[in-house]
Write a protein that holds these residues in place. Structure first.
Motif, PDB file in Angstrom:
ATOM      1  N   ASN A   1      -4.327  -6.973   8.268  1.00 41.19           N
ATOM      2  CA  ASN A   1      -4.890  -5.893   7.939  1.00 41.19           C
ATOM      3  C   ASN A   1      -5.833  -6.109   8.533  1.00 41.19           C
TER       4      ASN A   1
ATOM      5  N   ASP B   1       0.768  -1.132   0.267  1.00 45.88           N
ATOM      6  CA  ASP B   1      -0.156  -0.244   0.530  1.00 45.88           C
ATOM      7  C   ASP B   1       0.865   1.202  -0.035  1.00 45.88           C
TER       8      ASP B   1
ATOM      9  N   VAL C   1     -11.470   2.876   7.623  1.00 48.67           N
ATOM     10  CA  VAL C   1      -9.945   3.110   6.547  1.00 48.67           C
ATOM     11  C   VAL C   1      -9.765   2.070   5.402  1.00 48.67           C
ATOM     12  N   THR C   2      -9.498   2.659   4.290  1.00 49.54           N
ATOM     13  CA  THR C   2      -9.094   1.655   3.568  1.00 49.54           C
ATOM     14  C   THR C   2      -8.161   2.606   2.113  1.00 49.54           C
ATOM     15  N   PHE C   3      -7.437   1.646   1.871  1.00 42.52           N
ATOM     16  CA  PHE C   3      -6.233   2.668   0.755  1.00 42.52           C
ATOM     17  C   PHE C   3      -6.214   2.076  -0.729  1.00 42.52           C
TER      18      PHE C   3
ATOM     19  N   ASN D   1      -1.913   1.014   7.657  1.00 41.27           N
ATOM     20  CA  ASN D   1      -3.026   0.485   6.901  1.00 41.27           C
ATOM     21  C   ASN D   1      -2.565  -1.367   7.465  1.00 41.27           C
ATOM     22  N   GLN D   2      -1.638  -1.407   7.104  1.00 39.89           N
ATOM     23  CA  GLN D   2      -1.004  -2.621   6.817  1.00 39.89           C
ATOM     24  C   GLN D   2       0.542  -2.936   6.894  1.00 39.89           C
TER      25      GLN D   2
ATOM     26  N   THR E   1     -11.073   7.260   3.842  1.00 40.63           N
ATOM     27  CA  THR E   1     -11.095   7.402   5.590  1.00 40.63           C
ATOM     28  C   THR E   1     -13.059   8.124   5.317  1.00 40.63           C
TER      29      THR E   1
ATOM     30  N   THR F   1      -5.408   6.858   0.995  1.00 43.94           N
ATOM     31  CA  THR F   1      -5.728   6.575   2.183  1.00 43.94           C
ATOM     32  C   THR F   1      -7.108   6.998   2.022  1.00 43.94           C
TER      33      THR F   1
ATOM     34  N   LYS G   1      -8.884  -1.570  14.060  1.00 39.01           N
ATOM     35  CA  LYS G   1      -7.116  -1.624  15.040  1.00 39.01           C
ATOM     36  C   LYS G   1      -7.267  -0.778  16.260  1.00 39.01           C
TER      37      LYS G   1
END
Length: 566
Positions: A230, A25, A327-329, A215-216, A318, A316, A234
């Motif tokens: 991931n 990422d 949250v992802t990317f 993120n991961q 949100t 990223t 979190k």
């Protein structure tokens, strides 16, 4: 043997920049710390610390039987490589005599986020346990380099990241290397893990890599991604990796690695280089062309379709909604389908979506506000393959059943390529995990007690297995809903729908003159809704082949039927 020349480092990262965008990422480009082992003799004392203090009790962890020493015979630099040597020899230290010696090196450098590349040959003989790994700088472990100053967290609350281990996977062939994450969420157990078969690791150099972002955390062998961690939630339990970690290099003997052959004399791990990369150049360019729209909507999830451009190569996203945040990317310029799951059915949601780059630069049009309403949930049981983490090859079955004030939850993993399966029931808010009871095969169940009729609960299941894990989507269930397990009631048996499977027209013979019907697809998306009489015909000729759900509500109550379309 490769060494640290400017040309080779430049070439390697030109290669990474081409390959890495599709695998990790965040791409880290700036070399911030390394050891190329260019001076023969003892290891560089500015870079490395020999951890030799035996833990309380006189033995190392995991039933290992070696002494770690600072002797030149156990760790030295020769011809441009670090040699860590495990030997069969009687050695007394700290009042304890052991029959094997080795070395365990702590880096005096700790960092947060970045990429680690270690080029090495590692022993693959039985009874040996070579490892390249990291621990939180804040670990409370007597004898560790950072312990006296920073050690305020016990293991596994400090977090552990295993880049490469060999020799402890009893069900795997020789040269299978593994990576693992240890946190309090797994009680320190090796649950979150991945691995890959490598060519002879003792004879061949391989580059073992870890790419760690906010993120991961991704693990690669020779720049090929094979495992990513991931967690969807979190927190301190699942993600202690917002603190600095330091590197460890060692060979353990015995314990989880099994029996040491009687003819063993010594073995070595030969390390060509250790390199850590971060991004030190300040990025001031914000993402551009940020778009966000609503995609598919079901009873428990809303799909957001996202895209943006950025010079860093990664975006990223949100999304905030009510008290929730997800949250992802995604790579720059790539369309991202972002599924917000665990939502309540038949509910209006407002999503505030923002795009930022790895540095935190925000898109000019942040935030984009989207509105969506989830559909009603009609099914208490069924089959699905959607994952909130990992992947399913075949999918899973699910069922929710209310028994008094309890809800019995049952899941069956349909994947035939997964072995050693253990299931954990995940509650979404507040996040928790409970190991489920294995009924038989890959069927697991768990009963949650003291539930309120009419309330909505949200649960998913994590299937952990050899080589990784997969997590189902979150399912919302209305406590008290009687459609569970797909068992027909006596009233359902009197209400007819035919033919099934249907090709063109579906005929209904219902017991009430006033019926409210709703047809949805397998994702819960409403296709049509109508008020009909007892005899009614639905034209399904225009629908695609697949599974549909028909909900009938009348004075008898509510029934749900599965319709198969040819």
């Amino acid at each position: 043997m490769q060494k640290n020349t400017l040309l080779k480092i430049l070439f390697s990262f030109l290669f990474f920049s081409q390959m890495g965008y599709s695998q990790v990422d965040v791409v880290y480009n700036d070399l911030v710390w390394s050891d190329e082992f260019g001076t023969d003799g003892a290891v560089n004392p500015n870079n490395w610390f020999h951890q030799t203090q035996i833990p309380e009790g006189g033995s190392w962890y995991n039933n290992e039987i070696q002494h770690y020493t600072n002797l030149l015979t156990n760790s030295f630099v020769d011809a441009g490589s670090l040699n860590i040597v495990a030997k069969k020899e009687s050695f007394t230290d700290q009042g304890v005599t052991k029959q094997y010696t080795s070395a365990r090196l702590n880096s005096k450098f700790a960092f947060k986020y970045g990429r680690v590349d270690i080029r090495a040959k590692a022993p693959n003989g039985s009874g040996t346990w070579p490892a390249l790994w990291l621990l939180g700088k804040n670990i409370n472990e007597d004898g560790g380099y950072f312990d006296a100053t920073y050690g305020n967290k016990n293991w596994p609350a400090c977090g552990e990241l295993d880049i490469m281990e060999h020799g402890i996977f009893t069900d795997k062939p020789k040269n299978y290397i593994g990576s693992a994450i240890h946190t309090t969420s797994s009680s320190g157990n090796t649950v979150n893990k991945g691995g890959i078969q490598a060519s002879d690791i003792e004879q061949n150099y391989h580059v073992y890599s870890m790419n760690w972002s906010p993120n991961q955390i991704s693990f690669l062998l020779d720049d090929v991604l094979y495992y990513t961690y991931n967690p969807s939630v979190k927190n301190a339990s699942t993600w202690p990796f917002d603190q600095e970690q330091y590197l460890l290099l060692n060979i353990a003997m015995g314990g989880f690695a099994g029996t040491i052959p009687s003819n063993f004399t010594e073995t070595s791990m030969v390390i060509d280089y250790v390199r850590v990369y971060q991004n030190t150049t300040v990025d001031t360019e914000a993402p551009t062309s940020f778009t966000a729209t609503v995609g598919k909507v079901s009873g428990s999830a809303v799909e957001l379709l996202l895209n943006a451009l950025d010079n860093s190569g990664n975006i990223t996203y949100t999304a905030t909604y009510g008290s929730g945040t997800s949250v992802t990317f995604s790579p720059s310029g790539a369309s991202k389908s972002f599924l917000i799951s665990g939502l309540s059915p038949n509910t209006n949601y407002t999503f505030s979506v923002s795009a930022t780059d790895a540095t935190g630069n925000s898109a000019v049009n942040n935030p984009i506000v989207l509105n969506a309403k989830t559909t009603e949930i009609f099914e208490c049981s069924g089959t699905d393959s959607e994952a909130s983490e990992g992947l399913f090859s075949q999918g899973y079955k699910y069922a929710f059943e209310t028994i008094g004030t309890d809800v019995k939850i049952t899941f069956e993993l349909l994947d035939t390529d997964k072995i050693g399966v253990v299931a954990y029931l995940r509650k979404q808010t507040p996040f928790s995990e409970t190991q489920m009871t294995n009924v038989s095969g890959k069927i697991f169940t768990q009963t949650i007690t003291g539930q309120t009729t009419g309330s909505t609960i949200n649960y998913a299941v994590k299937f952990a297995f050899e080589g990784g894990l997969s997590v189902t989507k979150y399912f919302s269930y209305l406590v008290g809903n009687s459609c569970s397990l797909g068992v027909e009631t006596s009233s359902e048996l009197k209400q007819f729908y035919f033919p099934n499977p249907v090709e063109d027209k579906l005929y209904l013979e219902l017991l009430d003159e006033e019926n409210h019907i709703v047809l949805t697809d397998i994702l819960g998306q409403k296709l049509f809704e109508d008020e009909v009489k007892s005899f009614h015909t639905i034209d399904m000729s225009a629908f695609k082949t697949g599974l549909y759900f028909l909900r009938v509500k009348n004075s008898l109550g509510t029934q749900n039927f599965k319709i198969s379309k040819k």
